[in-house]
Design a protein around this motif. Structure first.
Motif, PDB file in Angstrom:
ATOM      1  N   TRP A 108       0.825  -1.212   0.000  1.00 42.31           N
ATOM      2  CA  TRP A 108       0.000   0.000   0.000  1.00 42.31           C
ATOM      3  C   TRP A 108       0.859   1.261   0.000  1.00 42.31           C
ATOM      4  N   GLY A 109       1.908   1.265   0.819  1.00 39.25           N
ATOM      5  CA  GLY A 109       2.767   2.446   0.886  1.00 39.25           C
ATOM      6  C   GLY A 109       3.451   2.733  -0.433  1.00 39.25           C
ATOM      7  N   ASN A 110       3.912   1.687  -1.115  1.00 48.10           N
ATOM      8  CA  ASN A 110       4.590   1.894  -2.386  1.00 48.10           C
ATOM      9  C   ASN A 110       3.616   2.271  -3.493  1.00 48.10           C
ATOM     10  N   LEU A 111       2.396   1.754  -3.447  1.00 47.94           N
ATOM     11  CA  LEU A 111       1.396   2.181  -4.430  1.00 47.94           C
ATOM     12  C   LEU A 111       1.118   3.677  -4.295  1.00 47.94           C
ATOM     13  N   ILE A 112       0.983   4.135  -3.066  1.00 46.16           N
ATOM     14  CA  ILE A 112       0.772   5.571  -2.836  1.00 46.16           C
ATOM     15  C   ILE A 112       1.983   6.371  -3.307  1.00 46.16           C
ATOM     16  N   ALA A 113       3.176   5.865  -3.004  1.00 45.32           N
ATOM     17  CA  ALA A 113       4.404   6.562  -3.398  1.00 45.32           C
ATOM     18  C   ALA A 113       4.539   6.631  -4.917  1.00 45.32           C
ATOM     19  N   PHE A 114       4.253   5.525  -5.604  1.00 43.40           N
ATOM     20  CA  PHE A 114       4.330   5.539  -7.065  1.00 43.40           C
ATOM     21  C   PHE A 114       3.319   6.520  -7.664  1.00 43.40           C
ATOM     22  N   PHE A 115       2.131   6.574  -7.087  1.00 40.55           N
ATOM     23  CA  PHE A 115       1.132   7.523  -7.580  1.00 40.55           C
ATOM     24  C   PHE A 115       1.632   8.958  -7.424  1.00 40.55           C
ATOM     25  N   LEU A 116       2.201   9.279  -6.258  1.00 40.06           N
ATOM     26  CA  LEU A 116       2.702  10.635  -6.027  1.00 40.06           C
ATOM     27  C   LEU A 116       3.861  10.971  -6.957  1.00 40.06           C
ATOM     28  N   ALA A 117       4.680   9.965  -7.280  1.00 38.34           N
ATOM     29  CA  ALA A 117       5.845  10.220  -8.140  1.00 38.34           C
ATOM     30  C   ALA A 117       5.447  10.309  -9.611  1.00 38.34           C
ATOM     31  N   ILE A 175      10.925   9.700  -3.243  1.00 38.14           N
ATOM     32  CA  ILE A 175      12.156  10.398  -3.627  1.00 38.14           C
ATOM     33  C   ILE A 175      12.966   9.573  -4.615  1.00 38.14           C
ATOM     34  N   GLY A 176      13.119   8.270  -4.348  1.00 42.91           N
ATOM     35  CA  GLY A 176      13.878   7.417  -5.255  1.00 42.91           C
ATOM     36  C   GLY A 176      13.247   7.341  -6.631  1.00 42.91           C
ATOM     37  N   THR A 177      11.921   7.263  -6.683  1.00 40.58           N
ATOM     38  CA  THR A 177      11.232   7.160  -7.967  1.00 40.58           C
ATOM     39  C   THR A 177      11.334   8.466  -8.756  1.00 40.58           C
ATOM     40  N   ILE A 178      11.146   9.595  -8.097  1.00 40.38           N
ATOM     41  CA  ILE A 178      11.252  10.883  -8.796  1.00 40.38           C
ATOM     42  C   ILE A 178      12.667  11.086  -9.339  1.00 40.38           C
ATOM     43  N   LEU A 179      13.665  10.757  -8.539  1.00 38.90           N
ATOM     44  CA  LEU A 179      15.043  10.887  -9.020  1.00 38.90           C
ATOM     45  C   LEU A 179      15.292   9.988 -10.222  1.00 38.90           C
ATOM     46  N   GLY A 180      14.753   8.771 -10.174  1.00 40.48           N
ATOM     47  CA  GLY A 180      14.945   7.861 -11.291  1.00 40.48           C
ATOM     48  C   GLY A 180      14.224   8.324 -12.548  1.00 40.48           C
ATOM     49  N   LEU A 181      13.017   8.807 -12.396  1.00 41.72           N
ATOM     50  CA  LEU A 181      12.263   9.285 -13.558  1.00 41.72           C
ATOM     51  C   LEU A 181      12.912  10.507 -14.198  1.00 41.72           C
ATOM     52  N   SER A 214      16.838   3.075  -9.710  1.00 40.12           N
ATOM     53  CA  SER A 214      16.552   3.921  -8.555  1.00 40.12           C
ATOM     54  C   SER A 214      15.339   3.417  -7.778  1.00 40.12           C
ATOM     55  N   ILE A 215      14.332   2.928  -8.505  1.00 39.80           N
ATOM     56  CA  ILE A 215      13.140   2.410  -7.835  1.00 39.80           C
ATOM     57  C   ILE A 215      13.495   1.184  -7.002  1.00 39.80           C
ATOM     58  N   LEU A 216      14.284   0.277  -7.562  1.00 40.08           N
ATOM     59  CA  LEU A 216      14.667  -0.930  -6.827  1.00 40.08           C
ATOM     60  C   LEU A 216      15.555  -0.589  -5.629  1.00 40.08           C
ATOM     61  N   ALA A 217      16.405   0.420  -5.783  1.00 38.19           N
ATOM     62  CA  ALA A 217      17.224   0.853  -4.651  1.00 38.19           C
ATOM     63  C   ALA A 217      16.356   1.412  -3.533  1.00 38.19           C
TER      64      ALA A 217
END
Length: 299
Positions: A108-117, A175-181, A214-217
């Protein structure tokens, strides 16, 4: 004082360099050989040395400062208790219960994080809002929000544990996802734009692929955080009698320091295992990011 230390460090470095340059014959070969041998040691040697140092420091502190109270028990006693606990099905059930809460919170936390990113790439002006929400999730004291979630949850449920696990991973993944994107190649993005591609096309064709390392990290760091958040959430559960957090509370109530330390090692072991598994998945999925050509050959 800082300038003096800086000068000393420079002189020390120069002296070592001069010794390496001016040494001749056996002395030079011995010096360079010792440096090369240190560099050629496998990584696990440093890990083993670190574990030994920690155990020796633990033993010293236990017998020196806590010999009477045994608030810090000796390592041998803790490991004996740990072995005993791991032969008891109650502890494996507790690990499974807490692990399931951590897994649901992780998802759930990562789904929310991916949506925000991802929404930042589609609607750029929302970047400030997304990062602010991620920072808020990171700054909220878990021990302050947990009682509120407990009051809102039905007795006997594990909602608090799942909620804290989810809250513990959002900031890292956002943060990791935004940096990677944002690490995608501008040339590739311009090509898609030149052919009339939308931001959504750029996201799936270029940015998402570039962001995988970055996402996997980020997920590697989020996995142990989710488990520890789930353990903390169990301190506030009502009507639940299983879980690592429940066992910790029971050991604390009876002042069983050896059992308390053994359960703490179990928590650390499970969190470390989660970190290792996600890390290995990352090396298999993106071997180029680790600079290891053989990273994808096996687990």
């Amino acid at each position: 004082m800082t300038d003096v230390q800086h000068d000393i460090e420079i002189e020390l470095g120069e002296s070592i360099a001069i010794d390496a340059e001016t040494a001749r014959g056996p002395a030079r070969r011995s010096f360079l050989g010792s440096m090369q041998s240190v560099r050629s040691m496998p990584p696990w040697v440093g890990a083993v040395v670190g574990v030994i140092v920690i155990l020796l420091a633990w033993q010293f502190i236990s017998v020196t400062f806590f010999s009477l109270t045994q608030s810090v028990p000796q390592p041998f006693n803790v490991f004996v208790q740990l072995f005993t606990d791991l032969t008891d099905g109650v502890y494996w059930n507790a690990i499974a219960q807490t692990g399931m809460s951590a897994l649901w919170g992780f998802l759930w936390g990562n789904l929310i994080a991916f949506f925000l990113a991802f929404i930042v790439l589609l609607i750029p002006w929302l970047e400030g809002l997304s990062t602010q929400l991620a920072v808020v999730c990171s700054c909220i004291p878990l021990t302050a929000i947990a009682p509120i979630v407990t009051l809102l949850s039905p007795a006997g449920g594990r909602s608090t544990s799942i909620f804290l696990a989810a809250l513990s991973v959002i900031f890292t993944t956002v943060i990791g996802t935004i940096l990677g994107l944002n690490a995608a190649s501008e040339t590739q993005l311009d090509v898609i734009k030149a052919y009339g591609g939308s931001r959504l096309t750029q996201l799936f064709k270029v940015r998402l692929i570039a962001a995988v390392p970055s996402i996997l990290a980020a997920l590697k760091l989020a996995a142990p955080a989710a488990f520890l958040g789930a353990v903390l959430g169990e301190y506030f559960l009502v009507g639940v009698d299983s879980g690592i957090g429940i066992l910790l509370l029971a050991a604390q109530a009876t002042a069983a320091s050896v059992k308390l330390w053994a359960i703490a090692l179990i928590c650390g072991g499970v969190a470390g295992l989660a970190y290792f598994v996600i890390g290995r998945i990352g090396r298999l999925a993106t071997p180029w990011s680790a600079g290891d050509a053989r990273a994808g050959e096996g687990f």
